[in-house]
Design a protein around this motif. Structure first.
Motif, short mmCIF file in Angstrom:
data_model
loop_
_atom_site.label_atom_id
_atom_site.label_comp_id
_atom_site.label_asym_id
_atom_site.label_seq_id
_atom_site.Cartn_x
_atom_site.Cartn_y
_atom_site.Cartn_z
N LYS A 1 -7.44 -9.83 -12.62
CA LYS A 1 -8.68 -10.07 -13.51
C LYS A 1 -8.05 -10.73 -14.92
O LYS A 1 -8.35 -10.61 -16.00
N ASP A 2 -6.88 -11.60 -14.88
CA ASP A 2 -6.40 -12.37 -16.04
C ASP A 2 -6.98 -13.83 -16.21
O ASP A 2 -6.59 -14.39 -17.11
N THR B 1 -3.63 -16.94 -8.83
CA THR B 1 -2.03 -17.42 -8.41
C THR B 1 -2.20 -17.41 -6.86
O THR B 1 -2.95 -17.22 -5.88
N LYS B 2 -0.95 -18.09 -6.39
CA LYS B 2 -0.81 -18.40 -5.08
C LYS B 2 -0.77 -16.91 -4.36
O LYS B 2 -1.31 -16.73 -3.37
N GLU B 3 -0.05 -16.23 -4.94
CA GLU B 3 0.21 -14.66 -4.58
C GLU B 3 -1.24 -14.19 -4.27
O GLU B 3 -1.45 -13.21 -3.37
N GLU B 4 -2.13 -14.13 -5.32
CA GLU B 4 -3.40 -13.54 -5.22
C GLU B 4 -4.11 -14.05 -4.10
O GLU B 4 -4.70 -13.31 -3.20
N MET B 5 -4.24 -15.27 -3.90
CA MET B 5 -4.86 -16.01 -2.83
C MET B 5 -4.18 -15.70 -1.43
O MET B 5 -5.12 -15.41 -0.56
N LEU B 6 -2.95 -15.53 -1.57
CA LEU B 6 -2.27 -15.11 -0.30
C LEU B 6 -2.56 -13.67 0.14
O LEU B 6 -2.97 -13.42 1.26
N ASP B 7 -2.82 -12.79 -0.78
CA ASP B 7 -2.98 -11.57 -0.52
C ASP B 7 -4.48 -11.40 0.06
O ASP B 7 -4.50 -10.56 1.14
N ILE B 8 -5.50 -12.17 -0.46
CA ILE B 8 -6.86 -12.20 0.16
C ILE B 8 -6.68 -12.65 1.58
O ILE B 8 -7.59 -12.25 2.32
N MET B 9 -6.04 -13.72 1.66
CA MET B 9 -6.20 -14.66 3.04
C MET B 9 -5.59 -13.42 3.82
O MET B 9 -6.07 -13.47 5.04
N VAL C 1 -5.02 -21.46 -10.55
CA VAL C 1 -6.24 -22.03 -10.47
C VAL C 1 -7.04 -21.51 -11.35
O VAL C 1 -7.24 -20.09 -11.51
N THR C 2 -7.75 -22.25 -12.33
CA THR C 2 -8.59 -21.49 -13.28
C THR C 2 -10.11 -21.38 -12.69
O THR C 2 -10.35 -22.33 -11.62
N ILE C 3 -11.10 -21.09 -13.52
CA ILE C 3 -12.38 -20.84 -12.87
C ILE C 3 -13.12 -22.12 -12.85
O ILE C 3 -13.54 -22.53 -11.81
N ASP C 4 -12.63 -23.33 -13.69
CA ASP C 4 -13.16 -24.48 -13.49
C ASP C 4 -12.71 -25.40 -12.35
O ASP C 4 -13.40 -26.03 -11.89
N GLU C 5 -11.32 -25.16 -12.18
CA GLU C 5 -10.72 -25.93 -11.07
C GLU C 5 -11.29 -25.33 -9.87
O GLU C 5 -11.53 -26.06 -8.76
N PHE C 6 -11.61 -23.91 -9.64
CA PHE C 6 -12.08 -23.39 -8.50
C PHE C 6 -13.40 -24.07 -8.39
O PHE C 6 -13.62 -24.29 -7.08
N ILE C 7 -14.16 -23.79 -9.17
CA ILE C 7 -15.56 -24.24 -9.05
C ILE C 7 -15.72 -25.59 -8.27
O ILE C 7 -16.36 -26.11 -7.80
N GLU C 8 -15.18 -26.37 -9.56
CA GLU C 8 -15.17 -27.92 -9.12
C GLU C 8 -14.52 -28.28 -7.71
O GLU C 8 -15.17 -29.06 -6.66
N SER C 9 -13.43 -27.53 -7.36
CA SER C 9 -12.83 -27.78 -6.04
C SER C 9 -13.75 -27.45 -4.88
O SER C 9 -14.04 -28.17 -3.72
N CYS C 10 -14.41 -26.19 -4.98
CA CYS C 10 -15.31 -25.79 -4.10
C CYS C 10 -16.63 -26.39 -3.67
O CYS C 10 -17.11 -26.76 -2.73
#
Length: 192
Positions: free
Chosen positions: A114-115, A119-127, A166-175
């Motif tokens: 929740k920062d 990060t890649k590590e966070e995304m990898l944990d979810i994946m 990845v910021t919220i803006d990068e995430f939303i735009e990419s998705c």
């Protein structure tokens, strides 16, 4: 199966969370509440109970870690339990929210610490948690490094400024530019 009451057709978004406009919506919310109270008599569900209930939806795999991340996303006040209000608000976003609301919710799920960044590590944990939940009986058979490859592909698309997060803006735009993600956002629109 527990929580079968989730299958009721209820449009949660216009309820203004507690002031149903239509009598039929009020009744649907009452049914949802009775089902929640039946499964969680205290009016809240703790993480262990949430994991137990969630695991019934994915008997072929291990949903423990994904249920942990999902629980934390529903537990918006971070008090270690999900109230009926938390549950309804989360469902409302997931099932009836705008694309922007759903993407914000998804970002919150992936932003484990929740920062404000993924990060890649966070995304990898979810994946990894998603792949574990799917189990070993998938077709086609998944390679051991599939979660890491998935994360690398997404991170290359999402991390626009290549700063490692990845910021919220990068995430939303990419998705929003990804046709598969946009199609998956619509999958749950008529579930409840």
């Amino acid at each position: 199966m527990r929580w079968k009451w989730l299958l009721y057709d209820i449009d949660l978004k216009p309820l203004n969370y507690w002031k149903p406009r239509a009598n039929s919506q009020r009744k649907k919310l009452q049914i949802l509440y009775r089902g929640f109270k039946n499964e969680c008599p205290s009016g809240v569900v703790n993480e262990e109970t949430f994991k137990e209930i969630y695991s019934q939806f994915f008997p072929q795999g291990d949903s423990t870690m994904y249920a942990h991340f999902l629980f934390n996303a529903f537990d918006t006040d971070h008090n270690g339990c999900v109230s009926f209000e938390d549950f309804v608000m989360g469902l409302s976003v997931l099932l009836r929210g705008t694309v922007h609301e759903k993407l914000n919710w998804a970002f919150n799920l992936y932003d484990i610490n929740k920062d404000g960044y993924i990060t890649k590590e966070e995304m990898l944990d979810i994946m990894k948690a998603i792949y574990d939940m799917m189990g070993k009986c998938t077709y086609p058979v998944l390679k051991e490094d599939a979660p890491r490859q998935h994360v690398e592909t997404f991170f290359q698309k999402m991390d626009k400024n290549k700063d490692g997060v990845v910021t919220i803006d990068e995430f939303i735009e990419s998705c929003q530019k990804d046709e598969n993600i946009m199609c998956s956002m619509k999958l749950f629109e008529n579930v409840i």
